[in-house]
Design a protein around this motif. Structure first.
Motif, PDB file in Angstrom:
ATOM      1  N   THR A  55       0.839  -1.205   0.000  1.00 27.34           N
ATOM      2  CA  THR A  55       0.000   0.000   0.000  1.00 27.34           C
ATOM      3  C   THR A  55       0.871   1.251   0.000  1.00 27.34           C
ATOM      4  OG1 THR A  55      -1.723  -1.191   1.204  1.00 27.34           O
ATOM      5  CG2 THR A  55      -1.864   1.206   1.200  1.00 27.34           C
ATOM      6  N   TRP A  56       1.917   1.264   0.830  1.00 30.34           N
ATOM      7  CA  TRP A  56       2.836   2.407   0.909  1.00 30.34           C
ATOM      8  C   TRP A  56       3.508   2.659  -0.441  1.00 30.34           C
ATOM      9  CZ3 TRP A  56       3.891   6.365   4.044  1.00 30.34           C
ATOM     10  CH2 TRP A  56       5.088   7.053   3.866  1.00 30.34           C
ATOM     11  N   LEU A  59       1.563   4.650  -2.957  1.00 28.59           N
ATOM     12  CA  LEU A  59       1.250   6.063  -2.698  1.00 28.59           C
ATOM     13  C   LEU A  59       2.266   6.965  -3.388  1.00 28.59           C
ATOM     14  CD1 LEU A  59       0.541   5.963   1.160  1.00 28.59           C
ATOM     15  CD2 LEU A  59      -1.131   5.886  -0.694  1.00 28.59           C
ATOM     16  N   GLU A  63       1.113  12.007  -1.057  1.00 28.79           N
ATOM     17  CA  GLU A  63       0.326  11.237  -0.090  1.00 28.79           C
ATOM     18  C   GLU A  63       1.197  10.750   1.063  1.00 28.79           C
ATOM     19  OE1 GLU A  63      -3.297   8.934  -2.046  1.00 28.79           O
ATOM     20  OE2 GLU A  63      -1.395   8.503  -3.067  1.00 28.79           O
ATOM     21  N   ARG A  64       2.409  10.330   0.778  1.00 28.87           N
ATOM     22  CA  ARG A  64       3.315   9.826   1.813  1.00 28.87           C
ATOM     23  C   ARG A  64       3.666  10.877   2.857  1.00 28.87           C
ATOM     24  NH1 ARG A  64       7.788   6.100  -1.325  1.00 28.87           N
ATOM     25  NH2 ARG A  64       6.308   4.616  -2.204  1.00 28.87           N
ATOM     26  N   LEU A  71      -3.241   9.175   7.026  1.00 30.01           N
ATOM     27  CA  LEU A  71      -2.890   8.014   6.209  1.00 30.01           C
ATOM     28  C   LEU A  71      -3.559   6.744   6.728  1.00 30.01           C
ATOM     29  CD1 LEU A  71       0.917   8.583   5.598  1.00 30.01           C
ATOM     30  CD2 LEU A  71      -0.872   8.492   3.867  1.00 30.01           C
ATOM     31  N   HIS A  75      -6.159   4.662   4.737  1.00 33.80           N
ATOM     32  CA  HIS A  75      -5.547   3.416   4.259  1.00 33.80           C
ATOM     33  C   HIS A  75      -5.201   2.520   5.453  1.00 33.80           C
ATOM     34  CE1 HIS A  75      -4.984   5.357   0.326  1.00 33.80           C
ATOM     35  NE2 HIS A  75      -4.495   6.391   0.974  1.00 33.80           N
TER      36      HIS A  75
END
Length: 105
Positions: A55-56, A59, A63-64, A71, A75
């Motif tokens: 998922t990370w 991004l 977004e990170r 976050l 997510h």
């Protein structure tokens, strides 16, 4: 005792097998209670976000850079797992230290 994680997570399944009396909360399906998320962020900070997850990696940079609380709310699969709540204490991951604290061999 509650175990927060994902039903598809192998580590969460191992933890559940060792903690048969734990109530399992799938954070993707049921979400994370706000009070638990706030306590976990206060205790673990940025370590609560799994930056090695698929998922990370999906991004973008913008977004990170968002706050961990945002976050994890958007997510839930980004959370390091499992998060275990036992007698008011929180434990992150299924490490030897966590197992020892919970009295699991």
């Amino acid at each position: 005792m509650r175990l927060y994680g994902l039903k598809t997570c192998d580590t969460c399944r191992k933890a559940l097998k060792s903690l048969p009396d734990a109530e399992f909360v799938d954070v993707r399906a049921q979400g994370m209670p706000v009070d638990v998320l706030d306590r976990a962020l206060a205790k673990f900070g940025d370590a609560l976000v799994n930056t090695r997850s698929t998922t990370w990696r999906g991004l973008d940079m913008a977004e990170r850079e968002r706050p961990p609380r945002v976050l994890l709310t958007e997510h839930p699969a980004l959370m390091k797992r499992p998060l275990i709540e036992a007698d008011g204490a929180l434990f992150l991951g299924w490490t030897e230290r966590t197992r020892a604290a919970l009295g699991v061999a």
